[in-house]
Enzyme design. Structure first.
Site, PDB file in Angstrom:
ATOM      1  N   ASP A   8       0.867  -1.164   0.000  1.00 19.97           N
ATOM      2  CA  ASP A   8       0.000   0.000   0.000  1.00 19.97           C
ATOM      3  C   ASP A   8       0.916   1.231   0.000  1.00 19.97           C
ATOM      4  OD1 ASP A   8      -2.278   1.723   0.551  1.00 19.97           O
ATOM      5  OD2 ASP A   8      -1.501   1.822   2.605  1.00 19.97           O
ATOM      6  N   ASP A  10      -0.241   5.096   0.761  1.00 25.64           N
ATOM      7  CA  ASP A  10      -0.545   6.142   1.752  1.00 25.64           C
ATOM      8  C   ASP A  10      -0.595   5.554   3.159  1.00 25.64           C
ATOM      9  OD1 ASP A  10      -0.848   8.364  -0.083  1.00 25.64           O
ATOM     10  OD2 ASP A  10      -2.553   7.220  -0.844  1.00 25.64           O
TER      11      ASP A  10
HETATM   12  C1  XBP Z   1      -5.337   6.023   0.251  1.00 22.33           C
HETATM   13  C2  XBP Z   1      -6.521   6.826   0.038  1.00 22.33           C
HETATM   14  C3  XBP Z   1      -6.474   7.858  -0.991  1.00 22.33           C
HETATM   15  C4  XBP Z   1      -5.691   9.091  -0.623  1.00 22.33           C
HETATM   16  C5  XBP Z   1      -6.000  10.177  -1.618  1.00 22.33           C
HETATM   17  O1  XBP Z   1      -5.744   4.776   0.801  1.00 22.33           O
HETATM   18  O2  XBP Z   1      -7.522   6.629   0.666  1.00 22.33           O
HETATM   19  O3  XBP Z   1      -7.789   8.243  -1.216  1.00 22.33           O
HETATM   20  O4  XBP Z   1      -6.059   9.543   0.648  1.00 22.33           O
HETATM   21  O5  XBP Z   1      -5.709   9.769  -2.891  1.00 22.33           O
HETATM   22  P1  XBP Z   1      -4.811   3.499   0.749  1.00 22.33           P
HETATM   23  P2  XBP Z   1      -6.476  10.355  -4.185  1.00 22.33           P
HETATM   24  O6  XBP Z   1      -3.594   3.855   1.533  1.00 22.33           O
HETATM   25  O7  XBP Z   1      -5.583   2.407   1.421  1.00 22.33           O
HETATM   26  O8  XBP Z   1      -4.554   3.196  -0.694  1.00 22.33           O
HETATM   27  O9  XBP Z   1      -6.954  11.725  -3.865  1.00 22.33           O
HETATM   28  O10 XBP Z   1      -5.438  10.318  -5.273  1.00 22.33           O
HETATM   29  O11 XBP Z   1      -7.627   9.420  -4.443  1.00 22.33           O
HETATM   30 MG    MG Z   2      -2.960   3.179   3.387  1.00 21.96          MG
END
Ligand code: XBP
Ligand code: MG
Length: 248
Positions: A8, A10
């Protein structure tokens, strides 16, 4: 036999949410003259929904009953999201957000050992490549054999689809891979895809339910600052030898 590590982005590769995505959303709202302002606490609630476009719609539905939607609200959301991506990637280029402890170390070890690296995330592909370029290495995106991101699957995490898509691209089965996640939505997606999952928590996800994880850690650990294990007693540095031991 372990063949691939799927990450993952973020919250897992880097702490991007509070000081990256959140201010980028706010900058986009300002640019469009909206009085929407997501503070740190509110953003924690909004993280219940993955995907930036989906998150903005959720905010309006749940927190802004006063907001009168224009007829082309979906178009506005798409434009806001483009602006937000521009602000976010600029912020990464300008100083970046560091990788979390142990991430570079484990990626380098896995590469040297010939393991496949992959990304499975709900964020936008540009955001992933910008983070890898500015926080990992100029050719950071090339370290990964698959970057599964954003709208490539319609159902975002907690749906397992993005992991399933990544494994299909790699031609690998779940038992040949391990996932790294930081959130409940994330581990629901990875477990749903049949993947064993290591969790590294962060401030926004510390109280999430990580039942089914291989291990729940403060971070991946560095020799000078070992991880703390949170699902049982223990601390250390997560390298391939320890990972293989945990996977059995
Ligand atoms: C990441 C997210 C994304 C980011 C924003 O979740 O939830 O929505 O916060 O990204 P994970 P975008 O770590 O579970 O992948 O604005 O590009 O959608
Ligand atoms: Mg995440």
């Amino acid at each position: 036999m372990l063949k691939a590590l799927l990450f993952d982005v973020d919250g897992t590769l880097a702490d991007t949410e509070r000081d990256g995505h959140r201010p980028a959303f706010n900058a986009a709202f300002q640019e469009y003259g909206l009085d929407w302002d997501w503070d740190v606490a509110l953003y924690g609630k909004l993280l219940a929904v993955t995907g930036g476009k989906e998150r903005m719609k959720y905010y309006v539905e749940q927190f802004r009953p006063d907001y009168v939607k224009p007829v082309d609200f979906d178009t506005l959301v798409a434009e806001l999201h483009k602006a937000k991506t521009r602000h976010y990637t600029r912020m990464l280029a300008e100083g970046g957000i560091p990788l979390r402890p142990g991430v570079r170390r484990l990626l380098e070890e896995a590469r040297a050992a010939g393991l496949i690296l992959g990304v499975a995330t709900t964020t936008t592909p540009e955001n992933v490549t910008a983070l890898l370029k500015h926080s990992l290495a100029a050719d950071g995106a090339d370290w990964f054999q698959v970057i599964a991101a954003g709208d490539i699957v319609p159902a975002k995490k907690p749906a397992p689809d993005i992991y399933v898509w990544a494994m299909r691209q790699l031609g690998l089965k779940p038992e040949e891979c391990v996932a790294f996640e930081d959130s409940e939505n994330g581990i629901r997606a990875s477990l749903g895809a049949g993947l064993r999952t290591v969790v590294t928590i962060n401030d926004y996800t510390a109280d999430h339910d990580f039942a089914g994880a291989v291990a729940v850690l403060s971070d991946l650990g560095e020799p000078s600052t070992p991880f703390k294990r949170l699902d049982q007693a223990g601390n250390g540095v997560l390298d391939l030898a320890l990972l293989r031991r945990w996977l059995g």
